[in-house]
Design an enzyme around this catalytic site. Structure first.
Site: not given
Lengths: 384, 341
Positions: A131-132, A166, A251
């Site tokens: 994820i950015g 992560s 999420e």
């Protein structure tokens, strides 16, 4: 009038069959010494070999079509896989994020070529995503995006830095939110776009950050004149903010929001069965009642998502309650363990408990802090 | 489930809307009993909803009746509607004829029991687990202890040792079946009261200005109510899961026991987590008799003591789980199937 939407859904025998298969597989793998159970396994325990095994069994990419290597199953089947692997503390970290959020994103916004190329690899447990979203200094202020993508001939040129990504060190791609045009006056939400970046491209530098438990699952990722082709823009140019907030709602309600530490309780219960004193029994009763209730809420949301409803506030409520519960769970286990003389604790118990404590701070941070969740709820209540 | 759109629930909703405006619970506490409200409920046969057709009732499904109970708690019902439903359910299960008027219930241990609405209900249906019997008493025939009551529905300690029942019958209804029903009814009432108190709090902070702006604009207030809202949502889920289990096991309510206990424990423990912020944001106003908040918070404090407090039930549930396998616990958490049968 405030009324939240959490349908009660009864167990489905077909899903319970799938659960039994998962349990048998996980037990076999653990007993063969192929993994050591850990809390926070979906973030911090990555094992590409294990991910490939999950892929072979058809437990990644459950929801997408077989044309793209998926298995034409429902989000409910995916939920069962998710909760069983969390319960087992299995090393699912490598494929977790790609399976959870980037595959659905590609299905919605990717080109046919990208879908045919990438999705089957995700489903096979061989292709991982990071994820950015976060940037240095931005904290919870997700819209504070400084990393830029500049339009160049045939593509985009990216410069800047992302952080807390992560698994970036083992990932093949990152989906980043980037500034593709200047903010419109005071509205920082405009001019942001989501772009998929191949992390093997020249100009990408990944530096691991070591956490309290000694693990290095998150990273700083630097982009220096990285060029990606046009089709790496996902969704609409400038529509990134809306896409990201939709993705976050998805999420926030999953089992990973309240079961990250369940392995700690499960391990303790194996040692403590029949040995708990009166106080501990009361603690256990309360803890399990809380878990059962929260699981009902999370399962209710999974069923809404299955019907195409995306309940943002309900997801925020589950995350807030769930994060509190997963931290409380570790604390309650510490208390329960008083009923067993310390020299009878297994090494495994001690290891899992300690990892659980060291990995507990991010529970209430990742995916939106408790304070941000309460802000979302307050807005829904009409207070903001 | 809790079906607030069924016919029974909608009839109750209409009666409560028409006859239980916000002044009614206040007047009832001042000694003006809302007879018209009770009469309307009775004329529509609502207290007989769970009574079998053979016994003069209409054997309604659990779902709709829970919807009616939800509505009555939302209106801070000053009449023993839910209590009569429970009392009549017990009597019907023992084949005892249903008396006219309002009833209540008791689960007897020895000679005495805590009885809600003891001063209001004409009759009390008593389940005596030791004797496997259900008996009907006139409430006035049991002697009452004097004690400071937590709520206007005052749980009173009644002593049945010298009272003679109007009727009694042996029953094969298990104690767990009775507990499942009582705890689930209370869970539904409590979830409804928590939601009503949340709504009251939201309205209050949106209206009330302090330091030159509405209280609702202070982040500290927003976060207090966000916590209240998350607890409210959890309470509703726990109550709904329990109600749903009872509906599913209508023929054998004992099988709904674990889900009822989960709801009891979950909601009992969250009473503190909601009443503190709701009172906090109301300031001194919430502590007065003239304002509505206490209709909910006092009942919540009283209801969490039904059949013993949440600590007792946490321990009862935990004691059972402590000797079962971790696999079985996980099965309960994920599917609601608690004990292998």
């Amino acid at each position: 009038m405030q009324r939240f939407n959490f349908p009660v859904v009864q167990p489905d025998p077909a899903l319970e069959e799938l659960r039994a298969e998962l349990q048998a597989f996980l037990k076999e793998e653990r007993e063969a010494g192929n993994f050591r159970p850990e809390p926070e396994c979906w973030m911090a325990s990555s094992d590409p070999e294990f991910s490939k095994k999950m892929g072979k069994r058809g437990w990644i990419g459950l929801t997408w079509s077989s044309q793209y290597g998926g298995h034409d199953k429902t989000a409910l089947e995916r939920y069962i896989v998710t909760e069983e692997t969390l319960r087992a503390g299995a090393p699912v970290g490598a494929h977790w994020i790609a399976d959870r959020q980037h595959a659905p994103m590609l299905i919605e916004h990717g080109t046919e070529e990208q879908k045919l190329d990438i999705l089957p690899r995700i489903a096979a447990g061989e292709c991982y995503f990071a994820i950015g979203l976060s940037e240095p200094g931005a904290g919870s202020d997700l819209a504070n995006v400084k990393t830029k993508a500049e339009k160049v001939e045939g593509g985009w040129k990216i410069n800047g830095q992302k952080i807390w990504s992560s698994g970036a060190h083992i990932s093949h791609y990152m989906v980043a939110i980037l500034r593709t045009s200047p903010a419109d006056g005071r509205n920082r939400h405009v001019g942001l776009s989501q772009i998929m970046i191949d992390l093997s491209l020249p100009g990408v530098t990944i530096k691991p950050i070591t956490d309290l438990s000694g693990d290095a699952h998150f990273n700083e990722v630097y982009f220096e004149d990285v060029i990606v082709p046009d089709d790496c823009l996902l969704g609409e140019e400038g529509g990134g903010w809306k896409q990201v907030t939709g993705e976050l709602a998805m999420e926030r309600s999953g089992p990973e929001r309240f079961l990250s530490s369940y392995i700690t309780l499960e391990t303790a219960l194996h040692q403590l069965q029949g040995k708990l004193g009166s106080d501990s029994q009361a603690r256990l009763g309360k803890l399990i009642a809380n878990l059962r209730t929260l699981r009902g809420m999370s399962w209710g949301i999974a069923n809404l998502l299955h019907q195409g409803v995306s309940p943002e506030t309900e997801a925020a409520l589950v995350k807030d309650l769930g994060n509190r519960l997963e931290n409380d769970l570790t604390l309650q286990v510490r208390a329960l363990l008083n009923d067993l003389p310390e020299d009878e604790w297994s090494d495994e118990m001690r290891r899992i408990l300690n990892i659980g404590i060291l990995r507990s701070p991010p529970n209430t941070l990742r995916g939106g802090t408790t304070e941000v969740m309460r802000g979302i709820t307050a807005r829904q209540l009409g207070l903001r | 489930m809790i079906n607030t759109e069924g016919m029974v629930a909608e009839t109750a909703a209409k009666i409560y809307t028409d006859l239980c405006g916000r002044e009614v619970p206040h007047e009832a506490e001042a000694g003006q009993y809302p007879q018209a409200l009770w009469d309307a409920l009775a004329e529509n046969g609502l207290p007989l909803a769970w009574v079998s057709e053979e016994n003069g009732g209409f054997g309604a499904d659990y779902d709709e009746v829970f919807g009616a109970i939800w509505v009555s708690a939302e209106a801070a019902s000053p009449v023993p509607f839910a209590e009569t439903l429970i009392g009549n359910w017990l009597l019907d299960r023992a084949g005892i004829a249903i008396p006219d008027g309002a009833s209540t219930f008791a689960l007897l241990e020895g000679n005495t029991a805590s009885v809600p609405f003891a001063g209001t209900a004409d009759h009390v249906a008593v389940y005596d687990a030791g004797k496997n019997a259900i008996a009907l008493y006139k409430t006035a025939d049991a002697s009452a202890a004097d004690g400071q009551a937590l709520s206007p529905d005052s749980d009173t300690r009644l002593d049945f040792s010298t009272a003679t029942p109007v009727a009694s019958a042996a029953t094969n209804l298990s104690r767990r079946a009775v507990e499942a029903l009582i705890l689930t009814v209370r869970a539904v009432q409590m979830a409804s009261a928590i939601e009503a108190a949340l709504n009251l709090s939201i309205a209050y902070v949106s209206d009330r200005e302090q330091f030159g702006r509405p209280l609702s604009k202070f982040q500290a207030i927003q976060h207090q109510l966000a916590i209240g809202a998350s607890e409210s949502a959890a309470a509703t889920m726990a109550a709904t899961q329990a109600a749903s289990a009872l509906a599913r096991h209508a023929d054998d309510p004992e099988k709904a026991w674990h889900e009822a206990v989960v709801a009891k424990v979950q909601i009992g423990h969250s009473v503190e987590a909601v009443t503190v912020p709701f009172h906090q944001v109301h300031g001194a106003m919430g502590y007065t008799q003239e304002y509505d908040l206490h209709h909910y918070t006092r009942r919540l404090w009283a209801w969490r003591d039904t059949l013993g407090n949440e600590h007792r039930w946490s321990k009862l549930l935990g004691a059972e789980l402590a000797v079962t396998s971790p696999d079985q616990i996980w099965k309960g958490v994920t599917t609601g199937a608690w004990i292998a049968s």
